[in-house]
Enzyme design. Structure first.
Site, PDB file in Angstrom:
ATOM      1  N   MET A 126     -30.512  -4.722 -33.276  1.00  0.00           N
ATOM      2  CA  MET A 126     -31.062  -4.390 -34.588  1.00  0.00           C
ATOM      3  C   MET A 126     -30.489  -3.086 -35.123  1.00  0.00           C
ATOM      4  SD  MET A 126     -35.104  -5.449 -34.320  1.00  0.00           S
ATOM      5  CE  MET A 126     -35.462  -4.702 -32.731  1.00  0.00           C
ATOM      6  N   GLU A 128     -28.429   0.166 -36.217  1.00  0.00           N
ATOM      7  CA  GLU A 128     -27.067   0.399 -36.691  1.00  0.00           C
ATOM      8  C   GLU A 128     -26.814   1.903 -36.805  1.00  0.00           C
ATOM      9  OE1 GLU A 128     -26.879  -3.664 -39.403  1.00  0.00           O
ATOM     10  OE2 GLU A 128     -26.408  -1.726 -40.315  1.00  0.00           O
ATOM     11  N   GLY A 130     -26.135   3.717 -39.254  1.00  0.00           N
ATOM     12  CA  GLY A 130     -26.766   4.319 -40.420  1.00  0.00           C
ATOM     13  C   GLY A 130     -28.167   3.838 -40.694  1.00  0.00           C
ATOM     14  N   SER A 133     -34.837   2.984 -37.440  1.00  0.00           N
ATOM     15  CA  SER A 133     -36.138   2.317 -37.513  1.00  0.00           C
ATOM     16  C   SER A 133     -36.332   1.540 -38.809  1.00  0.00           C
ATOM     17  CB  SER A 133     -37.257   3.362 -37.372  1.00  0.00           C
ATOM     18  OG  SER A 133     -37.200   3.992 -36.108  1.00  0.00           O
ATOM     19  N   GLU A 242     -43.682  -5.520 -28.732  1.00  0.00           N
ATOM     20  CA  GLU A 242     -42.648  -4.639 -28.192  1.00  0.00           C
ATOM     21  C   GLU A 242     -43.177  -3.217 -28.075  1.00  0.00           C
ATOM     22  OE1 GLU A 242     -38.149  -2.953 -29.177  1.00  0.00           O
ATOM     23  OE2 GLU A 242     -38.963  -4.619 -30.341  1.00  0.00           O
ATOM     24  N   GLN A 336     -43.193  21.968 -15.196  1.00  0.00           N
ATOM     25  CA  GLN A 336     -43.602  23.366 -15.109  1.00  0.00           C
ATOM     26  C   GLN A 336     -44.358  23.641 -13.812  1.00  0.00           C
ATOM     27  OE1 GLN A 336     -42.599  25.440 -17.423  1.00  0.00           O
ATOM     28  NE2 GLN A 336     -43.597  27.299 -16.677  1.00  0.00           N
ATOM     29  N   LEU A 337     -45.216  22.718 -13.431  1.00  0.00           N
ATOM     30  CA  LEU A 337     -45.999  22.908 -12.208  1.00  0.00           C
ATOM     31  C   LEU A 337     -45.148  22.781 -10.947  1.00  0.00           C
ATOM     32  CD1 LEU A 337     -49.283  21.024 -13.185  1.00  0.00           C
ATOM     33  CD2 LEU A 337     -48.959  23.498 -12.937  1.00  0.00           C
ATOM     34  N   HIS A 338     -43.982  22.171 -11.072  1.00  0.00           N
ATOM     35  CA  HIS A 338     -43.051  22.117  -9.944  1.00  0.00           C
ATOM     36  C   HIS A 338     -42.239  23.401  -9.820  1.00  0.00           C
ATOM     37  CE1 HIS A 338     -43.799  17.811  -9.497  1.00  0.00           C
ATOM     38  NE2 HIS A 338     -43.019  17.806  -8.437  1.00  0.00           N
ATOM     39  N   THR A 365     -39.809   5.264 -34.082  1.00  0.00           N
ATOM     40  CA  THR A 365     -40.113   6.651 -33.723  1.00  0.00           C
ATOM     41  C   THR A 365     -41.596   6.964 -33.906  1.00  0.00           C
ATOM     42  OG1 THR A 365     -39.725   7.460 -35.974  1.00  0.00           O
ATOM     43  CG2 THR A 365     -37.808   7.349 -34.493  1.00  0.00           C
TER      44      THR A 365
END
Length: 386
Positions: A126, A128, A130, A133, A242, A336-338, A365
């Protein structure tokens, strides 16, 4: 949170599926990331188990299993134990339903059985260069030549684009109408059909994404899906599920990130104590736990709405918006916690962080989701101007 929409059959199915993904898909993940695509063998093995196109009627080799909860389990276990880049749900629940819903008996008999067995991989084209969405803005053209259609145009960011054997291509058939679009079945090897290079992405490195080129491709009339003037409406009809598929995958991805991080902060030490024992960290994890449970409940509700044939485009957009935005928030917090480890690709959370970013973009989007939801409230800018 206990998820009450699953019954004993679903739980037994999950056990079997989990073992399959741990044995047959997960062990190949690292190699696939390096080579840039999933082995075709993965589709064949999944097809052997009956896990592809489970909804398809038994007459074509499917299971006739239309309960979306089974598909949800497949998707969740692939996220947890397999590889997020293995786009079996795109093949089974995004592309194939166009053949099932709008295909002729001849088309179903020809294309569904090999797709069910994993012998032919499916894709849909779908987007392209240009027109993303905005489906109505596509420029690819298909001209009626009598005994065939002549297809010209370029598609980009096509998932499964390098591997696909059968591609459903959307193209404009009525230049005077924004909604005059047809869907055409293009097979690998058709003269004039070419694939561009596999596109390099910041995440999902094992998922093949390509540009596709159509230069005077002669598409037989037997390869037109439904009415060649109603493709826009066909796309709109199936986009709701979808988007639900994306929501299911995104919330599952967030859950896995949470689980990985919970184990990490229990073991990682700072100032002589586990990182997870600090109040700030506990509060971060508590907030994520509540948010994940809330969005999971909504996604599960949408699955049941889809089963009942009552899932609307607006509600599906709400689910995708919430699940994908939360997925990315969770990934950021978990990295961040890692600490420094979260920035190292040897840790799974780093790879998940990169993989998650596209979910807010594909299948519409987050901004498009908000537009759809807003229009559902009667807040349509076009109407306000009249």
């Amino acid at each position: 949170m206990r998820r009450t929409h699953f019954d004993a059959d679903h739980l037994a199915f999950r056990d079997t599926v989990s073992r399959f993904f741990q044995a047959e898909i997960g062990p190949h993940s690292e190699r696939w990331r390096h080579q840039g695509f999933v082995d075709r063998e993965a589709y064949l093995k999944t097809g052997e188990q009956g896990y592809l196109l489970m909804w398809a009627p038994e007459a074509y080799g499917g299971l006739g299993l239309t309960d979306l909860r089974f598909e949800q389990i497949l998707l969740e276990e692939n996220v947890r134990h397999g590889d997020l880049s293995f786009y079996m749900n795109l093949h089974s629940r995004v592309v194939a339903p166009y053949l099932g819903a709008f295909g002729t008996e001849e088309q179903k008999a020809r294309f569904l059985p090999p797709a069910i067995r994993g012998e032919k991989i499916l894709a849909i084209a779908m987007t392209e260069p240009g027109a993303g969405s905005d489906l109505a803005g596509m420029t690819a053209r298909a001209q009626d030549m009598g005994d065939h259609w002549l297809l010209n145009g370029t598609k980009t960011y096509i998932s499964n684009g390098s591997l696909a054997d059968v591609i459903i291509v959307a193209a404009r058939t009525a230049p005077e109408s924004r909604h005059g679009i047809g869907l055409f079945i293009v097979e690998a090897g058709m003269p004039g059909f070419k694939r561009g290079n596999k596109l390099r992405k910041i995440g999902l490195h094992a998922q093949d994404t390509s540009e596709l080129f159509f230069d005077d491709v002669k598409v037989p009339r037997s390869h037109v899906l439904g009415d060649p003037a109603k493709g826009f409406f066909y796309l709109s009809e199936l986009l709701a599920e979808e988007r639900l598929q994306v929501a299911m995958g995104s919330i599952a991805h967030a859950q896995v990130a949470f689980d990985i991080t919970l184990e990490f902060i229990k073991e990682r030490m700072a100032f002589g104590r586990p990182v997870g024992s600090f109040q700030h960290v506990r509060f971060e994890m508590a907030a994520m736990r509540a948010q994940i449970d809330a969005v999971q409940a909504m996604v599960d509700h949408c699955v049941m709405e889809a089963n009942a044939g009552q899932l609307t485009a607006v509600v599906a957009s709400e689910a995708k918006l919430l699940a994908t935005e939360l997925e990315n928030e969770v990934m950021d917090a978990c990295v961040q916690l890692h600490g420094g480890a979260g920035y190292m690709e040897e840790y799974r959370i780093a790879r998940m962080f990169s993989d998650a970013r596209v979910s807010r973009i594909f299948a519409g989007t987050s901004e498009i989701m908000k537009e759809i939801i807003g229009r559902g409230l009667g807040l349509d800018e076009r109407k306000a101007r009249t």
